[in-house]
Design an enzyme around this catalytic site. Structure first.
Site, short mmCIF file in Angstrom:
data_model
loop_
_atom_site.label_atom_id
_atom_site.label_comp_id
_atom_site.label_asym_id
_atom_site.label_seq_id
_atom_site.Cartn_x
_atom_site.Cartn_y
_atom_site.Cartn_z
N HIS A 70 45.64 37.16 37.35
CA HIS A 70 45.12 37.28 38.96
C HIS A 70 46.35 37.21 39.97
CE1 HIS A 70 41.97 38.02 41.83
NE2 HIS A 70 42.26 37.15 42.58
N HIS A 72 47.28 39.31 44.00
CA HIS A 72 47.23 40.33 45.07
C HIS A 72 48.43 40.54 45.50
CE1 HIS A 72 42.63 40.04 44.97
NE2 HIS A 72 42.83 38.88 45.23
N ARG A 93 42.64 34.69 56.83
CA ARG A 93 41.82 35.90 56.71
C ARG A 93 42.41 36.99 57.58
NH1 ARG A 93 36.50 37.91 57.97
NH2 ARG A 93 35.62 38.90 56.14
N TYR A 132 42.65 46.47 45.81
CA TYR A 132 41.67 47.04 46.49
C TYR A 132 42.14 48.14 47.62
CZ TYR A 132 41.92 42.53 48.83
OH TYR A 132 42.41 41.43 49.30
N GLU A 250 33.45 31.65 44.88
CA GLU A 250 34.83 30.83 45.33
C GLU A 250 34.43 30.09 46.49
OE1 GLU A 250 38.88 32.39 47.14
OE2 GLU A 250 37.53 34.10 46.54
N HIS A 284 38.15 32.35 39.88
CA HIS A 284 37.90 31.06 40.73
C HIS A 284 36.84 30.46 40.06
CE1 HIS A 284 40.83 32.63 43.37
NE2 HIS A 284 40.14 33.59 43.82
N ASP A 335 47.27 34.60 42.33
CA ASP A 335 46.48 34.96 43.31
C ASP A 335 47.24 35.51 44.87
OD1 ASP A 335 44.18 35.66 45.15
OD2 ASP A 335 43.24 33.78 44.80
#
Length: 457
Positions: A70, A72, A93, A132, A250, A284, A335
């Site tokens: 996993h 990103h 975020r 994404y 998560e 997760h 991640d």
């Protein structure tokens, strides 16, 4: 080059009369191991031998290379930059959305090349990239079809890592909530439009890249990002021959919203629509009910734990031991790349279990190494480095047994002492791609990352 000669290597041996083995194979460290190779795979193994003319010498202890289930890639921008004040999840975020907004295909290819190079030098030979960021800001498609996706594929080829490109369905900003302006470039019109785009991407990648190096899989962002009607469409129409991933449970708020909207937990919602299976990788899986654990285990799903990210974001400690006992396969991912280090992920998984349970030895060193390697098999669309055995891809990492961290350690227990800094050589598809902290073709990942990160605020 006729092969690789390893000073020592972890190989599979017959269990013989070992108590409790049932004659099954078990790993052991053998000295003087020679690996013959053919077309990127191991074609022969001999132990207790000397190198032959033309052999590539690998000093230290050689293991199968790790698999990163996993990733990103663009989250690497955030390392060490989201901790102002108390540095809560919302600070992280907001910075993540700002970073996503700055991506272009050119900048992303440069950044991903550096990130994938860091993975390779650290001992990973494969990665599942949960991708994404499909379109331009505002959701406008690029003139070149799949511009962002192909940038990631080119970055993988440049670094030499095996890439499973997980094209992600992302339709909502939350259950019953449309995508926000910051999320618009992640979205598609609906599940059918995504399936069409996914099919086109698969065809394009198959035409342009070797299948053992770049493959395409699918991902659902989460039950927050994919409404129930879209889940039904995916269950009915997604091709059966590709892996499927999803962020699952998560945070407790995700579970509560799902129960309020659908009357079941996220795992229960996937089960309702037949999406729990051996091809599913649930990422997760931190906040699960006993019934969720049973559902995932009965389905034989892979659960991808990302221990350093889950710690960094204060997400919690997932029930890894219970999931494994129930029948799930445990894999590991990095991640958001607060750390890129397979050995640290291994022991952080066990340390989390110890902290949550008050018990040591929740996972054996062999189980931890399994999670870092072949545990990711169902998560990937490209080959995984399994044991050092005939027929396996020749993806290797050599580890120094005499560093300040590993000196005195039993090699089979390196999960509790080694780090990526101890990885001296990395081989992918029978090619030496990294040595002594540097990529053979691209140089040091630190320099690549520093240069790539200059382009982001």
């Amino acid at each position: 080059m006729s092969g690789f000669w390893c000073e020592a290597a972890l190989i599979e041996a017959d269990g013989g009369d070992v108590a409790g083995s049932g004659g099954a194979r078990r790993p052991e460290i053998a000295a003087g191991v020679r690996l013959e190779v053919h077309e990127g795979r191991i074609s022969g193994i001999a132990t207790g031998v000397r190198p032959e003319a033309g052999d590539q010498i690998l000093n230290g202890v050689v293991f199968p290379a790790a698999a990163n289930a996993h990733s990103h890639a663009f989250h690497r921008i955030l390392r060490g930059r989201t901790h102002d004040g108390r540095g809560d999840f919302w600070v992280w975020r907001e910075q993540m959305y700002r970073s996503a907004a700055e991506l272009t295909p050119e900048k992303y290819e440069k950044l991903a090349t550096a990130v994938f190079t860091e993975m390779v030098v650290s001992g990973f030979s494969s990665v599942a990239e949960f991708h994404y960021v499909h379109h331009q800001p505002g959701g406008i498609p690029y003139a070149e079809p799949h511009a962002m996706e192909l940038a990631l594929a080119r970055a993988a080829v440049a670094s030499g890592i095996r890439l499973t490109l997980l094209d992600t369905l992302y339709l909502a900003g939350g259950i019953g909530t449309p995508l926000s302006p910051e999320q618009a470039r992640f979205g598609d019109a609906d599940a059918d439009a995504w399936l069409d785009r996914l099919g086109s991407l698969r065809a394009g990648v198959a035409r342009s890249f070797p299948p053992e190096l770049v493959g395409v899989g699918a991902a659902l962002h989460s039950v927050r990002g994919v409404p129930e009607e879209a889940l039904k469409t995916v269950a009915a129409k997604l091709p059966a021959d590709i892996p499927l991933h999803i962020h699952l449970s998560e945070q407790p708020a995700e579970n509560q919203a799902c129960i309020e909207a659908y009357g079941v937990t996220p795992a229960g919602l996937l089960a309702r629509h037949g999406l729990l299976s051996r091809r599913l990788s649930a990422v997760h899986a931190t906040h699960l009910t006993p019934e969720d654990i049973r559902l995932l285990g009965d389905a034989g799903a892979t659960v991808v734990m990302c221990p350093t990210t889950e710690a960094d974001l204060a997400d919690g400690i997932g029930p890894a031991r219970a999931l494994s006992d129930a029948g799930s396969t445990i894999a590991l991912g990095t991640d958001q790349h607060a750390v890129i280090d397979p050995w640290v992920e291994m022991r952080t998984l066990e340390h989390g279990e110890r902290l949550a349970s008050g018990q040591r030895g929740r996972f054996s060193p062999q189980e931890l190494f399994h999670a870092a390697t072949i545990g990711a098999t169902a998560s990937m669309a490209t080959p995984i480095a399994s044991a050092l055995e005939v027929g396996a891809v020749c993806d290797l990492m050599a580890v120094a047994p005499d560093s300040v961290r590993t000196a005195g350690s039993i090699p089979r227990q390196f999960a509790f002492s080694a780090t990526a800094s101890d990885v001296t050589d990395v081989v992918i598809a029978a090619e030496l791609v990294a040595s002594n902290g540097a990529h053979v073709r691209l140089g040091t990942p630190g320099s690549l990352l520093a240069e790539a990160l200059k382009e982001f605020s």
